[in-house]
Design an enzyme around this catalytic site. Sequence first.
Site, PDB file in Angstrom:
ATOM      1  N   LYS A  25       0.828  -1.213   0.000  1.00 17.91           N
ATOM      2  CA  LYS A  25       0.000   0.000   0.000  1.00 17.91           C
ATOM      3  C   LYS A  25       0.855   1.252   0.000  1.00 17.91           C
ATOM      4  O   LYS A  25       1.952   1.282   0.547  1.00 17.91           O
ATOM      5  CB  LYS A  25      -0.965   0.012   1.188  1.00 17.91           C
ATOM      6  CG  LYS A  25      -0.301   0.034   2.548  1.00 17.91           C
ATOM      7  CD  LYS A  25      -1.332   0.003   3.665  1.00 17.91           C
ATOM      8  CE  LYS A  25      -0.682   0.073   5.039  1.00 17.91           C
ATOM      9  NZ  LYS A  25       0.003   1.343   5.295  1.00 17.91           N
ATOM     10  N   ASP A  32       1.832   9.944  12.213  1.00 15.58           N
ATOM     11  CA  ASP A  32       3.111  10.444  11.732  1.00 15.58           C
ATOM     12  C   ASP A  32       3.000  10.993  10.322  1.00 15.58           C
ATOM     13  O   ASP A  32       3.976  11.118   9.619  1.00 15.58           O
ATOM     14  CB  ASP A  32       4.157   9.336  11.755  1.00 15.58           C
ATOM     15  CG  ASP A  32       3.811   8.205  10.806  1.00 15.58           C
ATOM     16  OD1 ASP A  32       2.643   8.111  10.424  1.00 15.58           O
ATOM     17  OD2 ASP A  32       4.711   7.439  10.450  1.00 15.58           O
ATOM     18  N   LYS A  58       0.390  -0.497   9.888  1.00 14.20           N
ATOM     19  CA  LYS A  58       1.534   0.226   9.337  1.00 14.20           C
ATOM     20  C   LYS A  58       1.176   1.694   9.113  1.00 14.20           C
ATOM     21  O   LYS A  58       0.022   2.034   8.852  1.00 14.20           O
ATOM     22  CB  LYS A  58       1.971  -0.402   8.010  1.00 14.20           C
ATOM     23  CG  LYS A  58       2.407  -1.865   8.145  1.00 14.20           C
ATOM     24  CD  LYS A  58       3.729  -1.983   8.885  1.00 14.20           C
ATOM     25  CE  LYS A  58       4.192  -3.423   8.985  1.00 14.20           C
ATOM     26  NZ  LYS A  58       3.515  -4.208  10.009  1.00 14.20           N
ATOM     27  N   ASP A  59       2.201   2.560   9.200  1.00 16.24           N
ATOM     28  CA  ASP A  59       2.003   3.989   9.012  1.00 16.24           C
ATOM     29  C   ASP A  59       1.325   4.278   7.676  1.00 16.24           C
ATOM     30  O   ASP A  59       1.505   3.551   6.699  1.00 16.24           O
ATOM     31  CB  ASP A  59       3.349   4.724   9.027  1.00 16.24           C
ATOM     32  CG  ASP A  59       4.012   4.685  10.396  1.00 16.24           C
ATOM     33  OD1 ASP A  59       3.312   4.375  11.374  1.00 16.24           O
ATOM     34  OD2 ASP A  59       5.215   4.963  10.465  1.00 16.24           O
ATOM     35  N   LYS A  60       0.599   5.368   7.651  1.00 13.65           N
ATOM     36  CA  LYS A  60      -0.034   5.778   6.404  1.00 13.65           C
ATOM     37  C   LYS A  60       0.983   6.397   5.453  1.00 13.65           C
ATOM     38  O   LYS A  60       1.087   6.000   4.304  1.00 13.65           O
ATOM     39  CB  LYS A  60      -1.157   6.784   6.674  1.00 13.65           C
ATOM     40  CG  LYS A  60      -1.795   7.337   5.403  1.00 13.65           C
ATOM     41  CD  LYS A  60      -2.970   8.234   5.700  1.00 13.65           C
ATOM     42  CE  LYS A  60      -3.587   8.734   4.395  1.00 13.65           C
ATOM     43  NZ  LYS A  60      -4.773   9.577   4.632  1.00 13.65           N
TER      44      LYS A  60
END
Length: 645
Positions: free
Chosen positions: A194, A632, A223-225
């Site tokens: 992604k 973040d 997971k972080d965007k």
Amino acid sequence: MSLESETAMPVNEVQGVDYVREADVGIRAFASPNLSGFSGIIKQRYLDFLVNEIDSSGNAVHLTDLEPSSAPSNAAQTEEEAQNPPITNKQIMDELAGLVGAAKAEEIKAMLDEEAKERIVETEEETDKAKRTAIHQFIKEHLGKTLTTETRGNNIIKIRFKTAADQRDRRNQRAKYGEFDQLGGNCLEFVLYKENKDTMEVVNNLARTLRCQPKVFGYAGTKDKRGVTVQKITAFKIHAERIAGLNRTMSGCRFGNFRYVRDPLRLGNLKGNRFTIVLRNVHGANEEDIVKSLSCLKENGFINYYGMQRFGTASTPTNEIGRLMLQEKWADTVDLILRPRSGENEMFTRARKLWADTKDAEATIKLFPKRAVAECQILHAFAKRGSTKDALGAINAIPRNLRLMYVHAYQSYVWNCAASERIAKYGQEKPVIGDLVFEKNADTPDMADVELDDVDVDRKMPKVLVLDTNTIDNYTIYDVVLPQPGHKVIYPTNEIGIFYEDLMAKDGLNPHEMVRKVKEYSLTGAYRKLMAKPNDLTWKLMRYSDAEVPLTLTDLEKLEGKVQMEHANGFPDSQDGEHLAVVLELSLQTSQYATMALREVMRQETSSAFQSLQNPTKRPLEESSSANSDADEPIVQKARLDEPV
């Protein structure tokens, strides 16, 4: 030196945007205090931050294939089995004797041959956890059709012959999931790639598109965007063709490496993450000093702080909300979540102002965007009741993981402050008497920090040891752990234990009394390593001129056969570029923050607001919900993958 906490967190204002600084959440010390540091931009492009999950086997997860396989998953094992013939019964019993002893192996053989009346064999006490695990796995792999194992509380393994009921349950399971059982298991495992999307966003989109519940999908971690991330997902009783078909229609992500497995993924089923990070516009130090800083990171590691993501992007940090919840000040909690804040976009500003002026829940709901989950759920609860009196009921309307995120953030804040105090008072080179460590050879995980659902559960706490003159020489600084506040943990017996009490007393809380009237907010606590070291850390320095030139390749680009352009703006051997970039690759364990590793060498703020202000080509940070899990994400950038067709 004593590091004190303030009940009300200060914020720093830059270009009209209030943001929380590292020092405000306890992040103050360094593992290598004499480094000079350098400046650079983290995540100037979301393509500059690549994350590959490290699965429970220790392998980095990569997207290498987009096509669903029509053959069962176990068919791929045929060639390997041909090269490695199945183990014989004699070999099985010989290896088993090496694990449990010859006498116990004979008892097990008699039980298998149905020559023994007793259908249970118990091993001798085995205190070595690795040995117990090996016994369980060996029996499951080679004798699992007829035997089952479990560990009793006194470290004795009970090996039991499967009863008729066990066999019947197995047949029923096969009948129920017959088609999937033939494929290899009732869970489809696939790799999710992604770009600039949150894990939960993709999961919810999958559920909506496939007309199923989100709980159908399992994953080891979110997971972080803002970045390009690759991780494993499982889907219960979903065919690979259905997921693969979405590669043509779902933007911002790709699905591949399909196979069928028996067990779903659960939170925590991973070893960590592999990062590829591009730091752009690096300046403030020469290349020799930059390499020296990176070498120190590789050798000495970094303080294992909770990163700024843990505390949100908003001017109201999540730990402040958690503090009020632990103080059981429910009305104040609601007020803090809904009150006006600086630096937000117009939609949020209008909604918060309307609430402050009117306390009209129904009208305010219409102004808040849907992504303001906490705010909207509180307002829906008030609107449904026609009153704002039940503040606790409104807070409990927030999804559970979001509610617990606030109290976890307060625990993380206390841990960060304690870590800084530990380094300030005793240094970062070695343990001291009164420090805590995990007992060696104890039946405990290496990292007992639990990210989710670590309240209200009857889980076994890891065994910790208080260091004294007899034990201190057996451990290093990398063994030292600090507790998160909770009623099941113990605290250091040196001055750091007193620091916990003094720090939390300023908030009207007691680290030894974390049971609450509302049971859900009774904190059990956890332990976290004080220091962390990145694994397999490598780096290269590159020159570039164009800020948009790619300096690394994603899994998808590699799959498509793309190669990095070898021109003056991006080729590492070129000296023609106007700007300097540092490309890092490193692996971190679960719950370790890459931003904290970067902070160790860069010596600059890692908050998303500060980073967004370092990038002259982007706008300042616009805040979203105080409970935004994409904490973040400094800049919004459109996903690069194709739009839906």
